[in-house]
Design a protein around this motif. Sequence first.
Motif, PDB file in Angstrom:
ATOM      1  N   SER A 205       0.831  -1.204   0.000  1.00 21.97           N
ATOM      2  CA  SER A 205       0.000   0.000   0.000  1.00 21.97           C
ATOM      3  C   SER A 205       0.864   1.251   0.000  1.00 21.97           C
ATOM      4  O   SER A 205       2.029   1.222   0.421  1.00 21.97           O
ATOM      5  CB  SER A 205      -0.920   0.018   1.224  1.00 21.97           C
ATOM      6  OG  SER A 205      -0.164   0.249   2.410  1.00 21.97           O
ATOM      7  N   HIS A 206       0.284   2.367  -0.461  1.00 20.75           N
ATOM      8  CA  HIS A 206       1.045   3.619  -0.474  1.00 20.75           C
ATOM      9  C   HIS A 206       1.385   4.046   0.947  1.00 20.75           C
ATOM     10  O   HIS A 206       2.440   4.630   1.196  1.00 20.75           O
ATOM     11  CB  HIS A 206       0.258   4.726  -1.199  1.00 20.75           C
ATOM     12  CG  HIS A 206      -0.870   5.293  -0.399  1.00 20.75           C
ATOM     13  ND1 HIS A 206      -2.091   4.671  -0.300  1.00 20.75           N
ATOM     14  CD2 HIS A 206      -0.954   6.427   0.354  1.00 20.75           C
ATOM     15  CE1 HIS A 206      -2.897   5.395   0.466  1.00 20.75           C
ATOM     16  NE2 HIS A 206      -2.217   6.459   0.878  1.00 20.75           N
ATOM     17  N   GLN A 207       0.502   3.736   1.923  1.00 20.27           N
ATOM     18  CA  GLN A 207       0.772   4.124   3.308  1.00 20.27           C
ATOM     19  C   GLN A 207       1.954   3.356   3.883  1.00 20.27           C
ATOM     20  O   GLN A 207       2.795   3.920   4.601  1.00 20.27           O
ATOM     21  CB  GLN A 207      -0.460   3.882   4.178  1.00 20.27           C
ATOM     22  CG  GLN A 207      -0.336   4.458   5.586  1.00 20.27           C
ATOM     23  CD  GLN A 207      -0.144   5.973   5.584  1.00 20.27           C
ATOM     24  OE1 GLN A 207      -0.941   6.700   5.001  1.00 20.27           O
ATOM     25  NE2 GLN A 207       0.927   6.431   6.214  1.00 20.27           N
ATOM     26  N   THR A 208       2.061   2.082   3.527  1.00 19.28           N
ATOM     27  CA  THR A 208       3.202   1.294   3.996  1.00 19.28           C
ATOM     28  C   THR A 208       4.504   1.825   3.409  1.00 19.28           C
ATOM     29  O   THR A 208       5.517   1.947   4.111  1.00 19.28           O
ATOM     30  CB  THR A 208       3.025  -0.185   3.615  1.00 19.28           C
ATOM     31  OG1 THR A 208       1.868  -0.701   4.266  1.00 19.28           O
ATOM     32  CG2 THR A 208       4.242  -1.006   4.023  1.00 19.28           C
ATOM     33  N   VAL A 209       4.482   2.161   2.127  1.00 23.87           N
ATOM     34  CA  VAL A 209       5.674   2.739   1.492  1.00 23.87           C
ATOM     35  C   VAL A 209       6.060   4.031   2.207  1.00 23.87           C
ATOM     36  O   VAL A 209       7.237   4.264   2.525  1.00 23.87           O
ATOM     37  CB  VAL A 209       5.413   3.020   0.002  1.00 23.87           C
ATOM     38  CG1 VAL A 209       6.613   3.729  -0.626  1.00 23.87           C
ATOM     39  CG2 VAL A 209       5.128   1.721  -0.741  1.00 23.87           C
TER      40      VAL A 209
ATOM     41  N   SER B 160      10.768   5.683   8.304  1.00 25.89           N
ATOM     42  CA  SER B 160      11.294   4.781   9.334  1.00 25.89           C
ATOM     43  C   SER B 160      10.276   4.484  10.426  1.00 25.89           C
ATOM     44  O   SER B 160      10.643   4.064  11.525  1.00 25.89           O
ATOM     45  CB  SER B 160      12.575   5.363   9.961  1.00 25.89           C
ATOM     46  OG  SER B 160      13.602   5.455   9.004  1.00 25.89           O
ATOM     47  N   LYS B 161       8.993   4.704  10.125  1.00 22.86           N
ATOM     48  CA  LYS B 161       7.948   4.312  11.071  1.00 22.86           C
ATOM     49  C   LYS B 161       7.751   2.796  11.028  1.00 22.86           C
ATOM     50  O   LYS B 161       7.284   2.202  11.997  1.00 22.86           O
ATOM     51  CB  LYS B 161       6.638   5.021  10.739  1.00 22.86           C
ATOM     52  CG  LYS B 161       6.659   6.524  10.993  1.00 22.86           C
ATOM     53  CD  LYS B 161       5.296   7.141  10.687  1.00 22.86           C
ATOM     54  CE  LYS B 161       5.293   8.630  10.990  1.00 22.86           C
ATOM     55  NZ  LYS B 161       3.970   9.241  10.690  1.00 22.86           N
ATOM     56  N   VAL B 162       8.070   2.204   9.881  1.00 21.64           N
ATOM     57  CA  VAL B 162       8.054   0.749   9.718  1.00 21.64           C
ATOM     58  C   VAL B 162       9.452   0.326   9.296  1.00 21.64           C
ATOM     59  O   VAL B 162       9.912   0.697   8.213  1.00 21.64           O
ATOM     60  CB  VAL B 162       7.022   0.307   8.655  1.00 21.64           C
ATOM     61  CG1 VAL B 162       7.161  -1.186   8.387  1.00 21.64           C
ATOM     62  CG2 VAL B 162       5.612   0.633   9.110  1.00 21.64           C
ATOM     63  N   SER B 163      10.136  -0.384  10.168  1.00 24.34           N
ATOM     64  CA  SER B 163      11.503  -0.828   9.849  1.00 24.34           C
ATOM     65  C   SER B 163      11.618  -2.339   9.795  1.00 24.34           C
ATOM     66  O   SER B 163      12.688  -2.864   9.480  1.00 24.34           O
ATOM     67  CB  SER B 163      12.488  -0.281  10.898  1.00 24.34           C
ATOM     68  OG  SER B 163      12.119  -0.722  12.201  1.00 24.34           O
ATOM     69  N   ASN B 164      10.536  -3.031  10.096  1.00 26.75           N
ATOM     70  CA  ASN B 164      10.569  -4.488  10.138  1.00 26.75           C
ATOM     71  C   ASN B 164       9.336  -5.051   9.421  1.00 26.75           C
ATOM     72  O   ASN B 164       8.513  -5.732  10.023  1.00 26.75           O
ATOM     73  CB  ASN B 164      10.603  -4.953  11.601  1.00 26.75           C
ATOM     74  CG  ASN B 164      10.748  -6.451  11.736  1.00 26.75           C
ATOM     75  OD1 ASN B 164      11.380  -7.109  10.897  1.00 26.75           O
ATOM     76  ND2 ASN B 164      10.140  -7.015  12.767  1.00 26.75           N
ATOM     77  N   PRO B 165       9.200  -4.764   8.120  1.00 29.10           N
ATOM     78  CA  PRO B 165       8.010  -5.207   7.389  1.00 29.10           C
ATOM     79  C   PRO B 165       8.005  -6.712   7.174  1.00 29.10           C
ATOM     80  O   PRO B 165       9.038  -7.380   7.315  1.00 29.10           O
ATOM     81  CB  PRO B 165       8.132  -4.466   6.051  1.00 29.10           C
ATOM     82  CG  PRO B 165       9.603  -4.309   5.867  1.00 29.10           C
ATOM     83  CD  PRO B 165      10.152  -4.064   7.245  1.00 29.10           C
ATOM     84  N   GLY B 166       6.853  -7.228   6.807  1.00 24.34           N
ATOM     85  CA  GLY B 166       6.742  -8.645   6.508  1.00 24.34           C
ATOM     86  C   GLY B 166       7.393  -8.989   5.186  1.00 24.34           C
ATOM     87  O   GLY B 166       7.692  -8.108   4.359  1.00 24.34           O
ATOM     88  N   LEU B 167       7.594 -10.266   4.978  1.00 25.86           N
ATOM     89  CA  LEU B 167       8.260 -10.730   3.760  1.00 25.86           C
ATOM     90  C   LEU B 167       7.440 -10.394   2.519  1.00 25.86           C
ATOM     91  O   LEU B 167       7.999 -10.110   1.454  1.00 25.86           O
ATOM     92  CB  LEU B 167       8.508 -12.230   3.855  1.00 25.86           C
ATOM     93  CG  LEU B 167       9.495 -12.833   2.869  1.00 25.86           C
ATOM     94  CD1 LEU B 167      10.838 -12.128   2.938  1.00 25.86           C
ATOM     95  CD2 LEU B 167       9.674 -14.317   3.144  1.00 25.86           C
ATOM     96  N   ASP B 168       6.120 -10.405   2.629  1.00 31.64           N
ATOM     97  CA  ASP B 168       5.276 -10.050   1.486  1.00 31.64           C
ATOM     98  C   ASP B 168       5.530  -8.614   1.040  1.00 31.64           C
ATOM     99  O   ASP B 168       5.584  -8.320  -0.160  1.00 31.64           O
ATOM    100  CB  ASP B 168       3.793 -10.222   1.830  1.00 31.64           C
ATOM    101  CG  ASP B 168       3.336 -11.666   1.676  1.00 31.64           C
ATOM    102  OD1 ASP B 168       4.113 -12.493   1.169  1.00 31.64           O
ATOM    103  OD2 ASP B 168       2.198 -11.962   2.077  1.00 31.64           O
TER     104      ASP B 168
END
Length: 251
Positions: free
Chosen positions: A56-60, A66-74
């Motif tokens: 998703s654009h929000q995840t990007v 750096s709010k998400v530094s450990n995303p899932g493998l997908d």
Amino acid sequence: MSSSTSDMPSRRATLAERLTSLMDTRHPDGTGPGNADEVAARSREIAARSGGPTVSHQTVHNIRLSKVSNPGLDTLAALAGVFSVTVGFLLGETDTPPAPRSARDRPQAPAVASVAPSATTLAARLNHLFAVVHPRTRGPYTDAEIARAVTDRGGDLSADSIAALRNGGWDDPTSKQLRSLAEVFGVPVAFFFDDAVASKVSDDLTLLNAFKEAGARRVALRTVAELDEEALTALVPVIEHLNRAGKRQRM
């Protein structure tokens, strides 16, 4: 005396920095996605054409901040497909992305360079490690033992989660969880999603077990003594990997 930046030690770039660089350079060919909406749209195009995960654009946006530094493998697989890089590059396994193509050589559709494995493949590779990475004097480690080893290294994986990975009931661990498993078993994290790395590591582990079964010290000393300089040079990286794998088996 002058010095160049290439002479200075470099800090490994974070996931946020790698993603930002790919977007700023519009990787892979100068016309790639340059903002979060374009990345998300490209991932949906690829999924519609070839299957696979989307992002998703929000995840990007959150990864770049750096709010998400450990995303899932997908998520990592979707980003790898969008930018035609490997998941290993995003995780820091290598510092060099594939070279951008010129407009003349540009493919009509972006190729997915390295995507996440299916649940079956991920489960098979993890089960292979359980089967071969353990001391010769005992059988395979249990899920609980590996979970404790992960926890001891600061990771977060329960025995139930490991069991779910092994039986194909869960196929989207985070990058940190996957890296923790790789560290416990003494293999590169790319083992789980890169066919070439998985094949090479499996060959090395097979050789390691053969050495143990045959009496490693006796076989190694006799064999090495007969090798020429070129063969010895080629053997060094194998020995280094076997040494790391052996330390993990003495966990």
